[in-house]
Design an enzyme around this catalytic site. Structure first.
Site, PDB file in Angstrom:
ATOM      1  N   HIS A  56      36.680  38.022  46.426  1.00  0.00           N
ATOM      2  CA  HIS A  56      37.421  37.404  45.319  1.00  0.00           C
ATOM      3  C   HIS A  56      37.793  38.437  44.261  1.00  0.00           C
ATOM      4  O   HIS A  56      37.054  39.390  43.999  1.00  0.00           O
ATOM      5  CB  HIS A  56      36.657  36.222  44.714  1.00  0.00           C
ATOM      6  CG  HIS A  56      35.339  36.546  44.092  1.00  0.00           C
ATOM      7  ND1 HIS A  56      35.213  37.047  42.810  1.00  0.00           N
ATOM      8  CD2 HIS A  56      34.071  36.416  44.557  1.00  0.00           C
ATOM      9  CE1 HIS A  56      33.928  37.199  42.518  1.00  0.00           C
ATOM     10  NE2 HIS A  56      33.216  36.825  43.567  1.00  0.00           N
ATOM     11  N   ASP A  74      38.540  37.696  40.980  1.00  0.00           N
ATOM     12  CA  ASP A  74      38.229  37.335  39.600  1.00  0.00           C
ATOM     13  C   ASP A  74      36.818  37.749  39.196  1.00  0.00           C
ATOM     14  O   ASP A  74      35.959  38.034  40.038  1.00  0.00           O
ATOM     15  CB  ASP A  74      38.428  35.841  39.374  1.00  0.00           C
ATOM     16  CG  ASP A  74      37.467  34.977  40.197  1.00  0.00           C
ATOM     17  OD1 ASP A  74      37.243  35.318  41.381  1.00  0.00           O
ATOM     18  OD2 ASP A  74      36.952  33.977  39.674  1.00  0.00           O
ATOM     19  N   ASP A  92      29.946  42.144  40.972  1.00  0.00           N
ATOM     20  CA  ASP A  92      30.437  40.858  41.469  1.00  0.00           C
ATOM     21  C   ASP A  92      31.919  40.716  41.182  1.00  0.00           C
ATOM     22  O   ASP A  92      32.315  40.246  40.136  1.00  0.00           O
ATOM     23  CB  ASP A  92      29.645  39.729  40.814  1.00  0.00           C
ATOM     24  CG  ASP A  92      29.916  38.374  41.420  1.00  0.00           C
ATOM     25  OD1 ASP A  92      30.560  38.308  42.484  1.00  0.00           O
ATOM     26  OD2 ASP A  92      29.492  37.372  40.830  1.00  0.00           O
ATOM     27  N   GLU A 137      37.064  32.313  42.116  1.00  0.00           N
ATOM     28  CA  GLU A 137      35.778  32.004  42.742  1.00  0.00           C
ATOM     29  C   GLU A 137      34.722  31.651  41.706  1.00  0.00           C
ATOM     30  O   GLU A 137      33.794  30.895  41.991  1.00  0.00           O
ATOM     31  CB  GLU A 137      35.305  33.197  43.588  1.00  0.00           C
ATOM     32  CG  GLU A 137      34.096  32.924  44.464  1.00  0.00           C
ATOM     33  CD  GLU A 137      32.756  33.174  43.776  1.00  0.00           C
ATOM     34  OE1 GLU A 137      31.715  32.803  44.339  1.00  0.00           O
ATOM     35  OE2 GLU A 137      32.741  33.751  42.666  1.00  0.00           O
ATOM     36  N   GLU A 138      34.864  32.200  40.490  1.00  0.00           N
ATOM     37  CA  GLU A 138      33.818  32.062  39.482  1.00  0.00           C
ATOM     38  C   GLU A 138      33.906  30.781  38.659  1.00  0.00           C
ATOM     39  O   GLU A 138      33.121  30.577  37.744  1.00  0.00           O
ATOM     40  CB  GLU A 138      33.851  33.266  38.524  1.00  0.00           C
ATOM     41  CG  GLU A 138      33.621  34.622  39.178  1.00  0.00           C
ATOM     42  CD  GLU A 138      32.176  34.833  39.629  1.00  0.00           C
ATOM     43  OE1 GLU A 138      31.366  33.891  39.502  1.00  0.00           O
ATOM     44  OE2 GLU A 138      31.868  35.930  40.109  1.00  0.00           O
ATOM     45  N   GLU A 166      30.288  39.636  49.113  1.00  0.00           N
ATOM     46  CA  GLU A 166      29.472  39.419  47.927  1.00  0.00           C
ATOM     47  C   GLU A 166      28.398  40.510  47.846  1.00  0.00           C
ATOM     48  O   GLU A 166      27.986  41.068  48.867  1.00  0.00           O
ATOM     49  CB  GLU A 166      28.801  38.046  47.991  1.00  0.00           C
ATOM     50  CG  GLU A 166      29.730  36.878  47.780  1.00  0.00           C
ATOM     51  CD  GLU A 166      30.033  36.619  46.312  1.00  0.00           C
ATOM     52  OE1 GLU A 166      29.485  37.343  45.441  1.00  0.00           O
ATOM     53  OE2 GLU A 166      30.826  35.712  46.033  1.00  0.00           O
ATOM     54  N   HIS A 174      27.050  39.325  36.855  1.00  0.00           N
ATOM     55  CA  HIS A 174      27.294  38.603  35.598  1.00  0.00           C
ATOM     56  C   HIS A 174      26.518  39.171  34.404  1.00  0.00           C
ATOM     57  O   HIS A 174      26.606  38.631  33.308  1.00  0.00           O
ATOM     58  CB  HIS A 174      26.969  37.105  35.729  1.00  0.00           C
ATOM     59  CG  HIS A 174      27.774  36.406  36.769  1.00  0.00           C
ATOM     60  ND1 HIS A 174      27.713  35.030  36.968  1.00  0.00           N
ATOM     61  CD2 HIS A 174      28.660  36.858  37.697  1.00  0.00           C
ATOM     62  CE1 HIS A 174      28.518  34.690  37.960  1.00  0.00           C
ATOM     63  NE2 HIS A 174      29.105  35.797  38.421  1.00  0.00           N
TER      64      HIS A 174
END
Length: 362
Positions: free
Chosen positions: A69, A71, A99, A129-130, A158, A332
């Site tokens: 992903h 984003d 991430d 995705e987030e 991931e 994150h």
């Protein structure tokens, strides 16, 4: 502005990271990805929204899907990226390095480099995705062009510290709300305290057995937790409403429907307002394609704690694993980073599996 997919992996990662792409703002990065892949004569490139799909068409007997992903979660003063020593580790630091732009960088470079892999490959770079599941780019592709995600095996890049993590836990989030009667706190007997009624919900949570479940040789740890509570309006008012937000992480030995039934039984007598229910995915490591990949990567596969989009591939009938650079525990965080060595480890493993020789570090 353009992306040079042939530059050293650490430099490519920084170039990608420095294009801010918080969920909903992936358009510029998707443009750059599309433009870079469109220069590769061995790839057919398609764009759906801010989702870019590039495919080889070599007539191989098997097709694999490699997805990542574009984003990230919101920036927290951690852009632009930097390359620094982190406790003796050469690392790229910045939002999205872990991430999961580290995985995106590896996939982009290999998509351009591997013109004749031994399997046909579909490279997928997707949006949102987030955030909520209804915005997820894989869901958009599934709804509009499901054939683009067809394959015999899939790898979701991931962060896994460059080790295979099989399957994923399912997740269910729901609210339980108790109601009472408001009154002045000096005359509390005239009301009914909704916060006090939540005690029964919390007692059932505390008494829940947190299971360890072995599925296809991997052991998953379940969790049921209150993650938020709200109620009351003032310091002198008996509250007439209180809500508890609960998150259930369930092992891939049960379906989403079974997980929901289990929670409704546990909280019998209360109404559950379900806000999210995503299925788990079995590891599938006993399947031939997965065994082949495990042999190429080496190491001992582990379980994926948490939910990832491997569940979406599983629902499409495509067995999938998680495999990407960086420690998922840094995802994150404000100081997230990706070790440079992880980039090369993942890239070389994919080259071995796809039948190409390892590339020297730059």
């Amino acid at each position: 502005m353009s992306l040079d997919l042939a530059q050293p992996l650490p430099d490519l990662l920084q170039a990608i990271v420095d294009v801010e792409s918080v969920s909903g703002n992936e358009a510029l990065l998707a443009d750059l990805v599309q433009e870079a892949l469109a220069t590769c004569p061995h790839l057919d490139v398609e764009r759906l929204g801010n989702n870019v799909v590039a495919r080889t068409r070599l007539g191989r007997s098997q097709r694999v899907v490699v997805a990542g992903h574009l984003d990230t979660v919101p920036v927290a003063g951690n852009l632009p990226s930097t390359r620094e020593d982190v406790d003796g580790v050469d690392a790229i630091i910045g939002r999205g390095t872990c991430d999961m732009k580290g995985g995106v960088a590896v996939a982009l470079q290999l998509a351009a480099e591997l013109a004749t892999p031994r399997h046909d490959v579909t490279w997928v770079f997707y949006e949102n995705e987030e955030v909520t599941a209804d915005l997820n780019g894989l869901g958009i592709i599934t709804a509009q062009r499901p054939e683009l995600l067809a394959g015999d095996f899939a790898i979701l890049m991931e962060p896994t510290s460059a080790l295979i993590e099989g399957g994923c836990q399912g997740t269910m989030r729901f609210w339980i709300t108790t109601t009472g009667t408001a009154a002045h706190s000096a005359r509390g007997w005239l009301g009914h305290n909704a916060i006090h009624d939540v005690r029964e919900v919390l007692d059932r949570l505390a008494g829940f057995e947190q299971r360890e479940v072995t599925v296809d040789g991997l052991t998953y740890r379940e969790g049921l937790n209150a993650v938020q509570i709200r109620g009351g309006v003032a310091g002198n008012v008996i509250p007439d409403e209180c809500s508890v937000h609960i998150n259930y992480r369930f092992a891939p030995d049960k379906t989403a429907e079974q997980a929901e039934a289990m929670m409704r039984e546990l909280f019998d007598g209360f109404d559950l307002e379900i806000v999210d229910l995503s299925p788990s995915a079995r590891p599938g490591l006993d399947l031939p394609a997965a065994k082949d990949f495990v042999a190429a990567v080496g190491g001992v596969p582990g379980p994926k704690y948490g939910w990832t989009d491997v569940a979406r591939f599983s629902a499409l009938g495509v067995p999938a694993v998680n495999f990407g650079p960086a420690n998922p525990n840094k995802a994150h965080t404000d100081d997230e980073f990706c070790p440079v060595q992880d980039l090369y480890t993942c890239a070389d493993a994919l080259r071995r599996w796809l039948g190409a020789t390892e590339r020297e570090e730059a």
